[in-house]
Design a protein around this motif. Structure first.
Motif, PDB file in Angstrom:
ATOM      1  N   SER A 186      60.863  32.933  69.282  1.00  0.00           N
ATOM      2  CA  SER A 186      60.481  31.641  68.723  1.00  0.00           C
ATOM      3  C   SER A 186      58.980  31.602  68.424  1.00  0.00           C
ATOM      4  O   SER A 186      58.548  31.058  67.416  1.00  0.00           O
ATOM      5  N   ARG A 187      58.189  32.202  69.303  1.00  0.00           N
ATOM      6  CA  ARG A 187      56.747  32.243  69.065  1.00  0.00           C
ATOM      7  C   ARG A 187      56.430  33.087  67.835  1.00  0.00           C
ATOM      8  O   ARG A 187      55.554  32.747  67.038  1.00  0.00           O
ATOM      9  N   LEU A 188      57.156  34.192  67.690  1.00  0.00           N
ATOM     10  CA  LEU A 188      56.899  35.094  66.575  1.00  0.00           C
ATOM     11  C   LEU A 188      57.353  34.508  65.244  1.00  0.00           C
ATOM     12  O   LEU A 188      56.714  34.722  64.209  1.00  0.00           O
ATOM     13  N   ILE A 189      58.438  33.749  65.254  1.00  0.00           N
ATOM     14  CA  ILE A 189      59.025  33.265  63.996  1.00  0.00           C
ATOM     15  C   ILE A 189      58.713  31.792  63.765  1.00  0.00           C
ATOM     16  O   ILE A 189      58.048  31.428  62.784  1.00  0.00           O
ATOM     17  N   ASN A 190      59.159  30.923  64.681  1.00  0.00           N
ATOM     18  CA  ASN A 190      59.030  29.481  64.448  1.00  0.00           C
ATOM     19  C   ASN A 190      57.584  28.997  64.513  1.00  0.00           C
ATOM     20  O   ASN A 190      57.120  28.265  63.634  1.00  0.00           O
ATOM     21  N   ASP A 191      56.857  29.410  65.559  1.00  0.00           N
ATOM     22  CA  ASP A 191      55.494  28.917  65.717  1.00  0.00           C
ATOM     23  C   ASP A 191      54.578  29.431  64.605  1.00  0.00           C
ATOM     24  O   ASP A 191      53.739  28.693  64.088  1.00  0.00           O
ATOM     25  N   THR A 192      54.736  30.696  64.226  1.00  0.00           N
ATOM     26  CA  THR A 192      53.904  31.221  63.142  1.00  0.00           C
ATOM     27  C   THR A 192      54.261  30.567  61.812  1.00  0.00           C
ATOM     28  O   THR A 192      53.387  30.351  60.963  1.00  0.00           O
ATOM     29  N   ARG A 193      55.545  30.219  61.616  1.00  0.00           N
ATOM     30  CA  ARG A 193      55.935  29.550  60.367  1.00  0.00           C
ATOM     31  C   ARG A 193      55.289  28.179  60.264  1.00  0.00           C
ATOM     32  O   ARG A 193      54.801  27.790  59.195  1.00  0.00           O
ATOM     33  N   VAL A 194      55.259  27.431  61.370  1.00  0.00           N
ATOM     34  CA  VAL A 194      54.618  26.113  61.354  1.00  0.00           C
ATOM     35  C   VAL A 194      53.132  26.245  61.049  1.00  0.00           C
ATOM     36  O   VAL A 194      52.565  25.476  60.268  1.00  0.00           O
ATOM     37  N   ILE A 195      52.482  27.240  61.650  1.00  0.00           N
ATOM     38  CA  ILE A 195      51.061  27.472  61.379  1.00  0.00           C
ATOM     39  C   ILE A 195      50.848  27.799  59.914  1.00  0.00           C
ATOM     40  O   ILE A 195      49.915  27.294  59.270  1.00  0.00           O
ATOM     41  N   ASN A 196      51.721  28.633  59.357  1.00  0.00           N
ATOM     42  CA  ASN A 196      51.579  29.004  57.951  1.00  0.00           C
ATOM     43  C   ASN A 196      51.760  27.800  57.036  1.00  0.00           C
ATOM     44  O   ASN A 196      51.032  27.638  56.050  1.00  0.00           O
ATOM     45  N   ASP A 197      52.734  26.941  57.362  1.00  0.00           N
ATOM     46  CA  ASP A 197      52.973  25.766  56.529  1.00  0.00           C
ATOM     47  C   ASP A 197      51.762  24.836  56.491  1.00  0.00           C
ATOM     48  O   ASP A 197      51.450  24.232  55.457  1.00  0.00           O
ATOM     49  N   VAL A 198      51.078  24.701  57.628  1.00  0.00           N
ATOM     50  CA  VAL A 198      49.949  23.772  57.714  1.00  0.00           C
ATOM     51  C   VAL A 198      48.666  24.422  57.223  1.00  0.00           C
ATOM     52  O   VAL A 198      47.938  23.857  56.398  1.00  0.00           O
ATOM     53  N   PHE A 199      48.365  25.632  57.701  1.00  0.00           N
ATOM     54  CA  PHE A 199      47.104  26.272  57.359  1.00  0.00           C
ATOM     55  C   PHE A 199      47.198  27.075  56.064  1.00  0.00           C
ATOM     56  O   PHE A 199      46.318  27.887  55.772  1.00  0.00           O
ATOM     57  N   GLY A 200      48.244  26.837  55.298  1.00  0.00           N
ATOM     58  CA  GLY A 200      48.354  27.383  53.960  1.00  0.00           C
ATOM     59  C   GLY A 200      48.219  26.239  52.964  1.00  0.00           C
ATOM     60  O   GLY A 200      47.145  25.646  52.801  1.00  0.00           O
ATOM     61  N   TRP A 247      48.647  15.264  59.476  1.00  0.00           N
ATOM     62  CA  TRP A 247      48.066  15.327  60.804  1.00  0.00           C
ATOM     63  C   TRP A 247      49.141  15.610  61.858  1.00  0.00           C
ATOM     64  O   TRP A 247      48.909  16.361  62.797  1.00  0.00           O
ATOM     65  N   GLY A 248      50.321  15.011  61.648  1.00  0.00           N
ATOM     66  CA  GLY A 248      51.420  15.299  62.557  1.00  0.00           C
ATOM     67  C   GLY A 248      51.802  16.775  62.493  1.00  0.00           C
ATOM     68  O   GLY A 248      52.004  17.425  63.526  1.00  0.00           O
ATOM     69  N   GLN A 249      51.885  17.317  61.268  1.00  0.00           N
ATOM     70  CA  GLN A 249      52.181  18.736  61.121  1.00  0.00           C
ATOM     71  C   GLN A 249      51.056  19.588  61.703  1.00  0.00           C
ATOM     72  O   GLN A 249      51.294  20.653  62.290  1.00  0.00           O
ATOM     73  N   PHE A 250      49.835  19.115  61.516  1.00  0.00           N
ATOM     74  CA  PHE A 250      48.679  19.826  62.056  1.00  0.00           C
ATOM     75  C   PHE A 250      48.762  19.907  63.581  1.00  0.00           C
ATOM     76  O   PHE A 250      48.497  20.955  64.182  1.00  0.00           O
ATOM     77  N   GLN A 251      49.136  18.794  64.210  1.00  0.00           N
ATOM     78  CA  GLN A 251      49.273  18.790  65.663  1.00  0.00           C
ATOM     79  C   GLN A 251      50.395  19.724  66.110  1.00  0.00           C
ATOM     80  O   GLN A 251      50.283  20.403  67.134  1.00  0.00           O
ATOM     81  N   SER A 252      51.482  19.769  65.330  1.00  0.00           N
ATOM     82  CA  SER A 252      52.567  20.690  65.639  1.00  0.00           C
ATOM     83  C   SER A 252      52.086  22.135  65.520  1.00  0.00           C
ATOM     84  O   SER A 252      52.431  22.990  66.347  1.00  0.00           O
ATOM     85  N   ALA A 253      51.280  22.415  64.492  1.00  0.00           N
ATOM     86  CA  ALA A 253      50.742  23.764  64.311  1.00  0.00           C
ATOM     87  C   ALA A 253      49.786  24.127  65.436  1.00  0.00           C
ATOM     88  O   ALA A 253      49.781  25.272  65.910  1.00  0.00           O
ATOM     89  N   ILE A 254      48.973  23.170  65.868  1.00  0.00           N
ATOM     90  CA  ILE A 254      48.052  23.428  66.979  1.00  0.00           C
ATOM     91  C   ILE A 254      48.844  23.751  68.250  1.00  0.00           C
ATOM     92  O   ILE A 254      48.512  24.679  69.000  1.00  0.00           O
ATOM     93  N   ALA A 255      49.915  22.967  68.475  1.00  0.00           N
ATOM     94  CA  ALA A 255      50.750  23.232  69.652  1.00  0.00           C
ATOM     95  C   ALA A 255      51.385  24.623  69.555  1.00  0.00           C
ATOM     96  O   ALA A 255      51.467  25.352  70.547  1.00  0.00           O
TER      97      ALA A 255
END
Length: 612
Positions: free
Chosen positions: A147-161, A329-337
């Motif tokens: 989940s860290r490798l797939i889901n968490d990185t995907r959320v980061i990519n969605d926000v920081f892209g 901002w909500g997505q950003f907080q999810s990406a930070i988490a």
């Protein structure tokens, strides 16, 4: 399972962002280009409401203000109302075209960069997982790591892209609008921004709650992945015990916790948008009311109708991004988490790693010495206590004893999957903690009871023992291991695809492939852990014949219950209660009438009678 609290370095957003910047910093030239494009798009965004005001005051309801100099220059003099309106409309169309073009270019640049960052981030996670010690995997679930490798990185990519690009664009647009509004009319500007303090307070209060809520969502989605992975891997056991309904209910409960966490987070965010919409509408009403007073209450009017229309548009464009930023901002907080969870993994200490002064272990003879070793998986629960044993090159040593006595642990300490708590394990006189892991493990072959094969061809799985081996060398290794015959009978021979863990092969054939892989590696030390268990008699004979060739001239450690291997060992070590209590050859130990004799009578007598 959660990570240890002492590695939770990512305790605030600024720290996480600084660490993420490490992945973006190599693309600083592209970031500079994006910043320049943002400036151009911001100017275009600010210009459009202004041009609408010029069209209204200059040509639709003329007479209140003078035409701007740039318009007179474009028109080549004093234009008629139709000409001026056409020029202004053309400028407005050009501004919108520039804004669209800048958006496309920015999006493409940011997506390419964010995908590269995603690639590097996932590569770092995978590299870290490969280097983590086995003790880590004893206490952490594979599904959560996935989940860290797939889901968490995907959320980061969605926000920081694309997400961060939109956020920066809106932030710069708001800054440009703010400066333009105060330039045009400070009175209307004050009316427009009178409610900004309320927006800031609302943002601060909700952002804290949102971040906490999204941290829970990232944790629970990891639990869902872990539960899913575990039950897919154990589907045979689930069906064998007819536990489909119970397993479904367990998964449903885990999934429900994730749903509830998401509902809480989204509920908090859902209240933010409507609140900002109300504030935006109130701000527009204040601009219209105060603007009307500045037109009707003064002679000459302090502001024009066109300026009021421009300000109403500016207010909408100022508050609308706030609403969108609130959603981001909500997505950003999810990406930070998610980033916190990733950095917790990257910060996890490697308990077994090369020492700073580790040396390369040259070609070994195969001498092994256990020098007063102690070990425990759990503190204060010792598995091995003051164990000493010396094994000469070329000897075959068998470890026997009851379940949980520490037989496999002896092998794990040799391979340095774990480090001893006391004493030392030495290979050719070298403490295994003082040599590099790669140089140690590359000279040790291992054949396990539960053979692991990767998805791919038979040839690829055999070559895993030595990646630079030729096809002929692979085939020869298969012949030595008695695996060539059954491989040739496969639909495509050595190019036959096998499923995950070799699921479309029998247990015996998987063992033969494992032996062939070890033959190809040609190790000086060989480890056999229950290598002949769970196979039929005919396949066992093939395996035993292959093993006899493989054992020849090598130092071998054997963990087995099959007497055919135990009886021929040069040395048998009986382990009980974390200690070696008996050692010697088969006949010597039988003559002692001790623990080995008891094990022989209770466990091995039947096996010797069957071949007879």
């Amino acid at each position: 399972m959660s990570f240890r609290s002492d590695v939770r370095h990512a305790s605030n957003s600024s720290h996480v962002i600084r660490r993420l910047w490490h992945y973006f910093s190599p693309f600083w030239k592209r970031l500079v280009a994006l910043f320049l494009l943002l400036i151009v798009s911001t100017v275009a965004e600010v210009a459009s409401p202004y041009l609408i005001g010029v069209a209204l005051d200059g040509f639709i309801d003329p007479g209140l203000v003078d035409l701007p100099g740039w318009l007179l220059w474009l028109a080549g003099g004093d234009p008629t109302r139709i000409e001026g309106l056409a020029i202004t409309a053309a400028c407005l169309g050009g501004v919108y075209a520039i804004s669209w073009l800048m958006s496309v270019v920015q999006f493409r640049l940011m997506v390419r960069m964010s995908q590269r960052v995603l690639l590097d981030l996932r590569a770092d996670i995978f590299d870290k997982v490969q280097r983590l010690s086995l003790s880590f995997f004893d206490t952490h679930e594979a599904g959560d790591l996935m989940s860290r490798l797939i889901n968490d990185t995907r959320v980061i990519n969605d926000v920081f892209g694309p997400g961060i690009m939109r956020m920066l664009r809106m932030a710069m647009g708001m800054t440009g609008i703010l400066a333009t509004m105060f330039t045009l009319s400070w009175q209307l500007s004050l009316a427009s921004f009178a409610l900004v303090p309320f927006v800031l307070v609302l943002t601060v209060v909700l952002s804290r709650r949102v971040r906490t809520a999204y941290r829970v969502t990232r944790k629970t989605v990891g639990d869902v992945s872990a539960e899913l992975q575990e039950n897919i891997s154990g589907v045979r056991e689930v069906q064998a015990f007819a536990r489909e309904n119970e397993t479904f209910e367990e998964f449903r409960a885990v999934n429900a916790r994730n749903r509830e966490a998401n509902v809480r987070a989204e509920t908090i965010m859902a209240g933010f948008g409507p609140a900002l919409s109300v504030l935006s509408t109130v701000a527009q009403a204040m601009v219209a009311g105060i603007g009307g007073y500045l037109v009707l209450g003064f002679d000459p009017p302090i502001v024009s109708i066109g300026l009021i229309v421009s300000f109403v548009t500016y207010v909408d464009r100022f508050y609308s991004p706030i609403r969108e930023i609130a959603q981001l901002w909500g997505q950003f907080q999810s990406a930070i988490a998610g980033a916190e969870r990733i950095f917790e993994l990257l910060d996890e200490p490697e308990t077994v790693k090369d020492a700073p002064d580790a040396v390369e272990l040259g070609s070994i003879q195969g001498q092994i010495a256990y020098d007063g070793i102690c070990f425990s998986y759990v503190p204060e629960e010792p598995v091995l206590q003051d164990v000493s044993l010396k094994i000469e090159p070329g000897q075959t040593v068998a470890f026997v004893g009851p379940t949980g006595a520490g037989k496999t642990t002896m092998v794990n300490l040799l391979m340095r999957f774990y480090d001893v708590c006391g004493g030392a394990v030495r290979v050719d006189g070298h403490d295994v903690r003082k040599v590099t892991l790669a140089s140690l493990r590359s000279q040790i072959g291992i054949v396990l009871q539960d053979t692991f094969l990767f998805s791919g061809t038979v040839m690829d799985n055999l070559r895993y023992g030595r990646l630079d081996a030729t096809d002929d060398e692979v085939v020869e290794a298969a012949r030595v291991a008695n695996a060539h015959a059954f491989i040739e009978r496969l639909p495509e021979g050595y190019q036959t695809l096998i499923g995950e863990r070799g699921s479309n092969l029998s247990q015996g054939n998987r063992q033969l492939l494992s032996i062939a892989r070890a033959v190809l590696n040609n190790p000086r030390i060989l480890v056999l852990d229950e290598a002949t268990s769970s196979v039929d008699t005919r396949t066992e004979l093939l395996i035993q014949d292959a093993l006899s060739r493989l054992l020849d001239g090598r130092t071998s450690l054997v963990i087995a219950h099959r007497l055919s291997t135990i009886r021929s060992a040069d040395l048998i070590a009986v382990i009980k209660g974390g200690r070696i209590i008996e050692s010697g050859k088969h006949q010597e130990l039988l003559a002692q009438d001790g623990v080995y004799h008891e094990l022989y009578m209770s466990q091995f007598r039947r096996e010797t009678d069957e071949p007879a």
